[in-house]
Scaffold this active site. Structure first.
Site, PDB file in Angstrom:
ATOM      1  CG  HIS A 111      -2.184   0.898   0.913  1.00 52.91           C
ATOM      2  ND1 HIS A 111      -2.055   1.876   0.154  1.00 52.91           N
ATOM      3  CD2 HIS A 111      -3.524   0.365   1.333  1.00 52.91           C
ATOM      4  CE1 HIS A 111      -3.520   2.245   0.158  1.00 52.91           C
ATOM      5  NE2 HIS A 111      -4.075   1.735   0.816  1.00 52.91           N
ATOM      6  CE1 TYR A 148      -9.232   7.309   6.651  1.00 51.90           C
ATOM      7  CE2 TYR A 148     -10.095   6.071   4.743  1.00 51.90           C
ATOM      8  CZ  TYR A 148      -9.142   6.700   5.281  1.00 51.90           C
ATOM      9  OH  TYR A 148      -8.114   7.177   4.704  1.00 51.90           O
ATOM     10  CB  THR A 197      -6.416   8.930   0.236  1.00 54.57           C
ATOM     11  OG1 THR A 197      -5.395   8.886   1.426  1.00 54.57           O
ATOM     12  CG2 THR A 197      -6.086   7.757  -0.686  1.00 54.57           C
TER      13      THR A 197
END
Length: 783
Positions: A473, A589, A602
């Site tokens: 990630h 979230y 993001t």
């Protein structure tokens, strides 16, 4: 040792007669061709760098400007207003240049300076245009005249046929919101989650922060925003991802699934051949910048492409304090794992990429190889699945010299990692729902040692021909990897295809060298560390509770007919389901992107709002239909507004995160920031959008749809939910939680989501059919 001899270009021995030198012509030829390929790539990068560097103009426009200036001079006019004469005066004196030649050179120099000035002006104008975001807040179908003019100007200044990275220099920097605005939005977001006393206390902390420390921290943040390309991204990558010391498996890495209903071929090596060749095709387009720049769907607005740069030839290297992301310019091979053995598979021959049939043949050689793994080799990958500090120490102690270093370098510098899995996965058998759950868990963590979790991504090829992806990630977010995955799936099935027997098409070069088996010398002490890392990873994997399901009763088509945003609709359903499951509201979230800005990544949408809670309380409290419908629409509009603010740099959490980082650098404590950053996300959600609809014919081939992807739970007592809206009539959900928490159950929560989706549609459109008995019985079973 045969593989080692193949890698040697020359050998020499000392004899009484002198030195006997033996050259390997085959090896030298391969070295020459590899160098030739490398130089071709450098030239392509140089050409693309020039084209991107002068964008939004084109290199040929320079000639147009020169000719235009010379033409006006020929007409006895001076477009430079005396500057050409000034340049001519300062040219180095040269007897070889006549006065006419000096005038010509001066005119060309002036034209070049004028050309660069025009490029700079156009780029600054485009940057200012892309900083305009009011269009996003206008009602759909009701575009203002200002926005219409703005769209026309963006088209004009965008030039023609931009390359992948053409817009990078024109993207605006992410703005730093005002402290008072962020604090105000934060307090609004937590109001429904706190008691009056708790909210009064938090308001006091926020007010104190805003009036004192906040302004000091903000000054440093604005200074960074002026200097850096993005004031968030580097700190986000370092402190959220690379400094984490817990396992990245489950906690950070995520996965992508194959087609839900179709397996193009049941032959493992054949599916791998097409898949790997499709990855090479994508990498070739990426290197040549032939991929179209990503844009906001339905608009001309470009998105940042910086994350694409580290897609291939990248690995995450462990460190005791922090990890690092290493990227190499080129790699002509992949690392392959099968039955505890590691192989190096070259993907090029004579500077050309191997055909799908040749890759299939090479992988079949690996599948047929009967050799056993060396001691400690089989579960070596568990080091990447466990805690980061033990892996960093083991890497330094056992893999920094000799054969272990060479083999580890081979894996880390590979284009990507491939696992030939002996298991069969996919939606199959008498219980397809349970098989999807197993499929998800397999892609998320496998056996905890048969994936290399540090690689930018690992491709998993199952025995029955199903495939999947596990991605690290830190280097990029899911939409970037999803774009690659969509291309691979479409290319495999619709472009490359298979023959009647299920094998890849094409011929095989029988002279291809066999894949090279990697060698290891793993000591008993290192094997003990591998076992310890595996135990940590296995405990983490066993605790994951996963549920994947497709919702087919309706999709975004019917939701849009009710005049509600599909994403807002799903978010409200997730909160309604959570409230029914746990009896409380929670901090929620939702991931949103900030790629409208340079190097943006993001932002968080805090989708649990006052409006969403009011709707849910009214619905569960038995309020009238009209009241609930009105509150639902208000909650949907509020969610859309929150999402748009997050996209345009006016979010809450990244700003507060960066303020917190600055406070740590300054060595000052903020009770407000400390409390904000410690709040747990009990419901973490993300939508994986389908970006390349043109690659899939969902009308004629509706079965060729992916199930999307998912991730592990963020909080020990919460849920992780990923969803994909497929076409007009289908939505896929991936739900994760932990068995160790008695309050959570992925199947129970999945059943609540289904019922919430149906109940909300019935509220908005009462004329819709009631769910069938089959649907109701299935929902009760899931509950």
């Amino acid at each position: 040792m045969a593989e080692a001899h193949q890698a040697v270009a020359f050998q020499f021995t000392v004899t009484p007669e002198g030195i006997d030198l033996q050259l390997s012509h085959q090896a030298l030829t391969e070295i020459y061709l590899s160098g030739l390929r490398s130089w071709k790539k450098k030239l392509i990068r140089l050409k693309n760098g020039v084209i991107t560097g002068v964008y939004p103009a084109s290199p040929s426009s320079w000639l147009f400007v020169v000719i235009a200036i010379l033409a006006t001079m020929y007409m006895r006019s001076d477009p430079s207003m005396g500057l050409i004469a000034k340049i001519q005066e300062h040219l180095p004196a040269s007897q070889s240049l006549s006065a006419q030649c000096q005038t010509l050179v001066s005119a060309v120099l002036f034209s070049t300076l004028l050309w660069f000035s025009l490029i700079f002006t156009m780029r600054m104008c485009l940057k200012q245009l892309l900083s305009y975001h009011h269009w996003m807040f206008e009602q759909r179908g009701k575009m203002s005249n200002t926005t219409k003019v703005w769209v026309a100007l963006v088209r004009i200044f965008s030039g023609r046929q931009p390359l992948l990275y053409s817009y990078q220099g024109s993207l605006p920097n992410q703005p730093v919101p005002a402290v008072k605005d962020t604090v105000k939005r934060y307090l609004e977001s937590v109001r429904p989650l706190m008691t009056p006393d708790e909210f009064e206390r938090m308001t006091s902390l926020a007010t104190q922060f805003e009036s004192s420390l906040g302004n000091r921290l903000q000054w440093y943040l604005k200074l960074k925003a002026l200097w850096a390309s993005n004031y968030v991204s580097d700190w986000w990558e370092e402190y959220i991802y690379l400094r984490g010391r817990s396992p990245i498996m489950v906690n950070s890495n995520y996965y992508g699934m194959d087609f839900l209903y179709v397996t193009p071929t049941p032959i493992q090596a054949a599916r791998a051949g097409n898949t790997l060749h499709a990855f090479l095709m994508y990498r070739r387009k990426l290197n040549r910048e032939e991929l179209k720049p990503s844009r906001v769907p339905g608009t001309v607005i470009p998105l940042c492409a910086a994350q694409c740069e580290r897609m291939f030839n990248t690995t995450r290297t462990p460190g005791e304090e922090t990890d690092t992301v290493q990227h190499w310019q080129d790699s002509d091979y992949v690392a392959v794992y099968h039955r505890g053995r590691y192989f190096r598979l070259r993907m090029y021959s004579s500077s050309r990429p191997l055909s799908p049939r040749e890759i299939e043949s090479q992988l079949q050689r690996i599948l047929d190889d009967p050799s056993p793994p060396s001691p400690g080799e089989e579960k070596l990958g568990a080091l990447t699945a466990g805690d980061r500090i033990p892996w960093a120490k083991a890497r330094k102690e056992y893999f920094s010299l000799g054969v272990n270093k060479r083999s580890l370098d081979c894996i880390e510098k590979a284009a990507f990692f491939v696992t030939l899995d002996d298991d069969e996965q996919g939606m199959m058998g008498e219980d397809p729902a349970a098989s999807l759950d197993r499929y998800a868990k397999s892609l998320l963590h496998g056996k905890c040692y048969d994936r290399w979790f540090d690689k930018s991504f690992s491709v998993v090829i199952y025995k029955n021909g199903k495939i999947g992806l596990n991605a690290e990630h830190s280097w990029a977010d899911a939409p970037v990897v999803a774009h690659l995955w969509e291309y691979v799936l479409a290319t495999d099935s619709f472009q490359l295809g298979y023959n009647e027997e299920g094998h890849c098409k094409g011929e095989v070069d029988a002279s291809l060298p066999r894949p090279q088996r990697l060698s290891w010398d793993i000591t008993p002490e290192c094997q003990e560390q591998i076992s310890q890392s595996l135990a940590v990873a296995q405990a983490l994997a066993d605790d994951v509770d996963f549920h994947v399901f497709s919702f087919r009763d309706f999709g975004k088509g019917k939701i849009k007919k009710c005049c509600v945003s599909p994403d807002a609709y799903i978010q409200l359903a997730l909160q309604l389901a959570y409230y029914r499951d746990r009896g409380v509201f929670c901090l929620t979230y939702e991931a949103s992107m900030t790629r409208l800005f340079r190097e943006g990544r993001t932002e968080t949408v805090r989708s649990c709002s006052n409006e969403s809670c009011a709707f849910i309380k009214a619905l569960e409290g038995g309020e009238g239909v009209e009241v609930c419908r009105r509150l639902l629409r208000q909650a949907s509009e509020k969610h859309q507004n929150l999402y748009k603010h997050a996209m345009t740099g006016a979010g809450i959490d990244r700003h507060l995160f960066c303020l917190y980082v600055v406070s740590k650098y300054l060595g000052v404590d903020s009770p407000f920031l400390k409390e904000v950053l410690s709040e747990p996300w009990h419901l973490s959600t993300s939508q994986t959008p389908v970006q390349q609809l043109e690659l899939f014919d969902m009308v004629n081939h509706p079965e060729y749809i992916s199930c999307g992807g998912g991730f592990g739970p963020v909080a020990d007592d919460g849920y992780g939910v990923s969803y994909t809206i497929m076409g007009e009539n289908m939505m896929n959900f991936h739900i994760s939680c932990k068995h160790s928490c008695p309050q959570t159950s992925s199947h129970k929560y999945g059943g609540q989501i289904k019922q919430a989706l149906l109940d909300m549609l019935q509220l908005l459109c009462p004329d819709q059919r009631e769910p069938s008995r089959t649907d109701q019985s299935q929902t009760k079973k899931d509950l």
